[in-house]
Design a protein around this motif. Structure first.
Motif, PDB file in Angstrom:
ATOM      1  N   GLY A  19       0.829  -1.202   0.000  1.00 36.62           N
ATOM      2  CA  GLY A  19       0.000   0.000   0.000  1.00 36.62           C
ATOM      3  C   GLY A  19       0.860   1.247   0.000  1.00 36.62           C
ATOM      4  N   PRO A  20       0.384   2.347  -0.595  1.00 36.57           N
ATOM      5  CA  PRO A  20       1.189   3.568  -0.652  1.00 36.57           C
ATOM      6  C   PRO A  20       1.473   4.173   0.726  1.00 36.57           C
ATOM      7  N   ARG A  21       0.649   3.819   1.735  1.00 35.83           N
ATOM      8  CA  ARG A  21       0.881   4.320   3.099  1.00 35.83           C
ATOM      9  C   ARG A  21       1.810   3.411   3.907  1.00 35.83           C
ATOM     10  N   GLU A  22       2.275   2.334   3.313  1.00 32.88           N
ATOM     11  CA  GLU A  22       3.092   1.354   4.036  1.00 32.88           C
ATOM     12  C   GLU A  22       4.588   1.554   3.780  1.00 32.88           C
ATOM     13  N   LEU A  23       5.071   2.766   4.023  1.00 31.26           N
ATOM     14  CA  LEU A  23       6.489   3.043   3.794  1.00 31.26           C
ATOM     15  C   LEU A  23       7.381   2.094   4.601  1.00 31.26           C
ATOM     16  N   HIS A  24       6.942   1.729   5.799  1.00 31.46           N
ATOM     17  CA  HIS A  24       7.753   0.830   6.636  1.00 31.46           C
ATOM     18  C   HIS A  24       7.911  -0.546   5.974  1.00 31.46           C
ATOM     19  N   ARG A  25       6.861  -1.063   5.354  1.00 28.40           N
ATOM     20  CA  ARG A  25       6.958  -2.366   4.661  1.00 28.40           C
ATOM     21  C   ARG A  25       7.807  -2.254   3.394  1.00 28.40           C
ATOM     22  N   ILE A  26       7.635  -1.152   2.671  1.00 28.01           N
ATOM     23  CA  ILE A  26       8.434  -0.923   1.467  1.00 28.01           C
ATOM     24  C   ILE A  26       9.912  -0.818   1.868  1.00 28.01           C
ATOM     25  N   LEU A  27      10.181  -0.084   2.947  1.00 28.45           N
ATOM     26  CA  LEU A  27      11.550   0.070   3.430  1.00 28.45           C
ATOM     27  C   LEU A  27      12.155  -1.278   3.824  1.00 28.45           C
ATOM     28  N   GLU A  46       6.050  10.723  -6.252  1.00 27.02           N
ATOM     29  CA  GLU A  46       4.956  11.677  -6.026  1.00 27.02           C
ATOM     30  C   GLU A  46       3.780  10.983  -5.347  1.00 27.02           C
ATOM     31  N   TYR A  47       3.489   9.776  -5.791  1.00 21.39           N
ATOM     32  CA  TYR A  47       2.399   8.964  -5.235  1.00 21.39           C
ATOM     33  C   TYR A  47       2.648   8.686  -3.753  1.00 21.39           C
TER      34      TYR A  47
END
Length: 148
Positions: free
Chosen positions: A68-76, A97-98
């Motif tokens: 999800g775009p709000r899941e920066l911690h998972r992406i990281l 940007e997204y």
């Protein structure tokens, strides 16, 4: 006394002034995916983003089953695991940007600083694909500082 030897200057001439054929970078901003001169890469991008043949897309979407775009911690976490295991295969962040819209610019720039730090620690490379016109001058200035 042995551990302090690490901090002693090296004897002999320094190679620092020798120009390298290819400047080593850990974080670079480009405008288009095709501007990235890599044979392989992992792309963090919107679902449906077209990537070259040997590249792998990790889609980011608000649709269930994706990062999800709000899941920066998972992406990281995924980026860090990748950089540790495959420092020679760069990470491409193709939807900045997204991610900034969903998380706010301040959270997004903190995320990028951590990503860049891990790239430096692992000897990896990160590319940020973005149009400078998408950001205000202060934001673009903060993004450009990541390249230094």
């Amino acid at each position: 006394m042995g551990m302090l030897n690490v901090f002693k200057p090296r004897a002999g001439p320094s190679n620092d002034s020798t120009p390298s054929s290819k400047e080593k970078h850990h974080f670079k901003i480009v405008q288009l995916i095709r501007d990235i001169p890599e044979k392989r890469a992992v792309v963090i991008g919107r679902a449906g983003t077209e990537v070259p043949g040997r590249w792998r897309l990790i889609p980011v979407s608000s649709v269930k089953g994706y990062f999800g775009p709000r899941e920066l911690h998972r992406i990281l976490e995924g980026i860090v695991e990748h950089l540790k295991a495959n420092p020679n295969v760069p990470i491409v962040i193709a939807c900045p940007e997204y991610l900034a819209i969903y998380n706010g610019f301040e959270s997004f720039i903190k995320f990028l600083h951590i990503v860049r730090d891990y790239a430096i620690l692992t000897g990896g490379r990160v590319y940020l694909v973005t149009d400078p016109m998408a950001w205000d001058l202060k934001q673009m200035s903060l993004l450009r500082r990541l390249e230094t």
